[in-house]
Design an enzyme around this catalytic site. Structure first.
Site, mmCIF file in Angstrom:
data_model
loop_
_atom_site.group_PDB
_atom_site.id
_atom_site.type_symbol
_atom_site.label_atom_id
_atom_site.label_comp_id
_atom_site.label_asym_id
_atom_site.label_seq_id
_atom_site.Cartn_x
_atom_site.Cartn_y
_atom_site.Cartn_z
ATOM 1 C CG ASP A 1 1.358 8.048 0.786
ATOM 2 O OD1 ASP A 1 1.965 8.562 1.738
ATOM 3 O OD2 ASP A 1 0.123 8.146 0.632
ATOM 4 C CD GLU B 1 3.844 7.141 5.057
ATOM 5 O OE1 GLU B 1 3.580 7.989 5.917
ATOM 6 O OE2 GLU B 1 3.085 6.877 4.119
#
Length: 712
Positions: A390, A443
């Site tokens: 993330d 990401e």
């Protein structure tokens, strides 16, 4: 017990602190009838000692106590056991090279010198005292002070007789005298908030049954294989309406989710963070227990069984991993030993501006050990098949979301976070070294170069990267009223300029259906729900044909109308209506075609597989392209028409002569559409068009994407 000399007195001195005890003896454990040595109670709070003057060597012993209620207990003294962590373990940890430090630090049931118990260890180099506390000692830090293992900064203690299931915390005394409690950074199971105590857990008891999956994983998860991911938030996927809308357990989720994923043809699930977190509203992204599956749905073994079952059903499990930041909850990592231990002291380096969280000090060896080992632990203990990392962009740049004066340049004057980059490269390298076939997915929302290139070529070493640019461009296009789309044709075509710079996953994730953005269905630029459904189906048709692996967030596969809410179930009742179950039926067919056609999934990262046919007709909002297998035998023609009118006899160039059979039409009545189309397919004609010697005339339904398979 330790040798003691003072003046003429010498021998073996034994001390113990025991609450509620009237008498205590030292018992030689070397024999059944070994001698006993009565201890003197030198303090009314329970401090005992005895100098054994007829012995000059320490020996195995137990303590025999008599409680005030006359109950007799005989037990081993924790301080009679040598440290359970070796010097080499500590050396590697301080170097940042102990890749399985989670097997050393934390709480671990084990047998030492034939005595079962639990060993505890925690890194707190700046604490003046660390004690183990729990219900076993009335949460009193005087009873189990831990021993300092020198310059390593690690404190350790083996507690004989303790069993799994015991709750515990660490009580630390800072250099300034402050005393506070912390949960175990390496704890693998926690109780619910607000107490958040760590729980001793035995990881050795679970027996896996996913050997077939693990044996084939390297080949099955190669980047030239199909990968269609269903992103899930476990707490809100489905709830039990007859039981006060409680979330499903890991055991319930395993069966119901596997059935659903299999029915819809997804190859993988991606779980939003399941690492322990106190606040539901963080969706799991503000982690306080990095090594622990959340207690919300069951035990760590229940989570293992969940993954095990998925594997037995041929479904891969990807986990969201959050090394970019951690929350300020005072019971967890912040100011762990009274100093900024895991985070930076300077807020220009250590404070995350967007989320009010703290940033790890990636340059500190022990912090790097903590994070690298954490990634490896999920793959080791839980057989996870991939980690989606993330907020990578926030790790790469020192000035991420910061104004001038709010950040400190690196040693070369640049804005790259060199320590975070080195950490990511090392983590990716080690994951691939220890667990071949595991996928590392970034990401990363910027154009940072080489995210999916190996570190040996100057890259970060990820296998895949979310294609945020494609998502933004296409969402912007389909959100517009069809009358305006002709002015934005480049939104459909621009992404191909960089498509093969990285190994991309084409995504519509949870980020697109939160924070007031609305659901995928309701964002479509159309009036009625039926028109929105038609538009969304055309978008999905384009997405599944476009190069790249696929990811779709739960609820989007049937066109949920409400924006996703982490605290309630998906709107499953909408599947009673064609506008919604038609989308679901389309997803099943898209996944089937994606998996079975050699020109699609197997060529996702081959530039030669993609060729534009025509993208010039902005006035009619039409694009067409062809996907081709490496051997040239399989060709899929894709036509997207994104205005609400039917076009007859629309000519499009064809790369090969022969019959082109319509194999998918997002406007089919089966999906809730108008059923206009090309039932018998289209035969090519030797008419030059779109710079091809062959062409054909097609019927283009309104707001639709069509697939045609070349049959020669």
């Amino acid at each position: 017990m330790h040798p003691f000399t003072k003046g003429k007195k010498r021998g073996i001195l034994v001390r113990a602190f025991l609450s509620g005890v009237e008498k205590c003896e030292v018992v030689d454990a070397g024999s059944e009838d070994g001698p006993r040595y009565p201890m003197e109670k030198v303090d009314e709070h329970g401090f005992f000692e005895v100098l054994i003057e007829d012995r000059d060597q320490v020996f195995a012993y137990r303590l025999r106590s008599e409680q005030r209620n006359k109950e007799i207990r005989q037990f081993y003294d924790p301080y009679s056991f040598l440290p359970t962590i070796s010097d080499s373990d500590l050396y590697l940890f301080n170097q940042g090279n102990e890749h399985r430090i989670y097997e050393k630090l934390g709480a671990h049931p084990k047998v030492v010198n034939g005595v079962p118990g639990v060993s505890f260890a925690v890194w707190a180099p700046n604490a003046s005292r660390v004690s183990l506390v729990g219900s076993f000692n009335d949460w009193d830090g005087r009873y189990h002070p831990m021993r300092s293992l020198g310059a390593s900064g690690v404190w350790e203690l083996f507690v004989p007789g303790m069993e799994p299931g015991e709750m515990y915390k660490f009580e630390l005394r800072a250099k300034n005298g402050d005393i506070f409690l912390k949960t175990d950074p390496y704890g693998c199971y926690f109780e619910a908030p607000p107490n958040n105590a760590s729980i001793v857990y035995d990881h050795s008891e679970y027996g896996w049954s996913d050997q077939a999956w693990m044996a084939k994983r390297v080949n099955h998860q190669a980047i030239d294989q199909p990968m269609s991911v269903y992103e899930v938030h476990l707490g809100s996927w489905k709830r039990r309406w007859d039981e006060d809308q409680r979330p499903l357990t890991y055991a319930e989720l395993a069966v119901e989710l596997a059935d659903y994923v299999t029915e819809h043809g997804f190859t993988h699930i991606e779980l939003m963070p399941v690492a322990e977190h106190p606040f539901d509203g963080s969706w799991g992204y503000q982690v306080t227990g990095y090594y622990a599956p959340t207690h919300r749905f069951g035990t760590p073994d229940d989570f293992k069984a969940f993954v095990d079952y998925m594997h037995q059903r041929d479904i891969g499990v990807i986990l969201d991993w959050v090394p970019a930041h951690f929350p300020r909850d005072i019971f967890a990592l912040p100011g762990f030993d009274g100093t900024c231990l895991y985070e930076h002291e300077d807020p220009r380096l250590g404070a995350h501006m967007d989320w009010g969280t703290l940033i790890f000090n990636f340059g500190r060896h022990e912090v790097k050990s903590f994070l690298v080992a954490n990634a490896l632990s999920w793959l080791d203990r839980y057989h996870i098949d991939g980690l989606r990392v993330d907020a990578v962009a926030s790790m790469l740049y020192l000035d991420y979301s910061r104004e001038e004066g709010q950040w400190i340049p690196n040693q070369y004057g640049g804005n790259e976070n060199l320590e975070a980059i080195a950490f990511l490269r090392e983590a990716n390298d080690l994951v691939h070294k220890y667990y071949p076939g595991t996928l590392m997915i970034a990401e990363e929302s910027t154009s940072f170069g080489g995210v999916t290139k190996p570190p040996s070529e100057g890259g970060l070493g990820f296998d895949l990267k979310w294609n945020m640019g494609w998502m933004h461009d296409n969402m912007s296009y389909f959100e517009k009223d069809p009358i305006y789309r002709k002015h934005h044709q480049n939104n459909l075509t621009f992404g191909m300029l960089y498509q093969y710079a990285e190994n991309f996953v084409t995504v519509f994730s949870h980020d697109e259906v939160t924070h007031g953005k609305g659901s995928m269905l309701m964002k479509m630029g159309a009036g009625s729900i039926t028109d929105k459904s038609q538009t969304l189906r055309s978008l999905y048709g384009h997405m599944w044909a476009y190069p790249g692996k696929k990811l779709l967030f739960m609820g989007s596969e049937f066109g949920q109308s409400e924006e996703w809410n982490y605290d309630k179930s998906l709107q499953w009742h909408l599947n009673e209506f064609k506008d919604h179950n038609g989308i679901s039926s389309l997803i099943k067919d898209l996944n089937r075609i994606y998996r079975t056609e050699a020109a699609l999934a197997y060529t996702d990262f081959e530039p030669e597989s993609f060729r534009w046919i025509a993208c010039w007709d902005a006035e009619s909002s039409i694009i067409s392209y062809v996907r081709t297998s490496p051997d040239g035998r399989s060709k899929i023609l894709v036509i997207g028409h994104f205005t609400p009118v039917t076009l007859e006899n629309y000519r499009i160039g064809l790369p090969s002569a022969g019959h082109w059979r319509e194999i998918l039409n997002t406007d089919s009545e089966y999906y809730g559409g108008s059923n206009a189309g090309n039932v018998n397919g289209v035969n090519s004609e030797p008419i030059e068009y779109d710079n091809f010697p062959q062409s054909g005339e097609f019927t283009l339904p309104p707001l639709s994407t069509l697939y045609f398979k070349w049959e020669g």
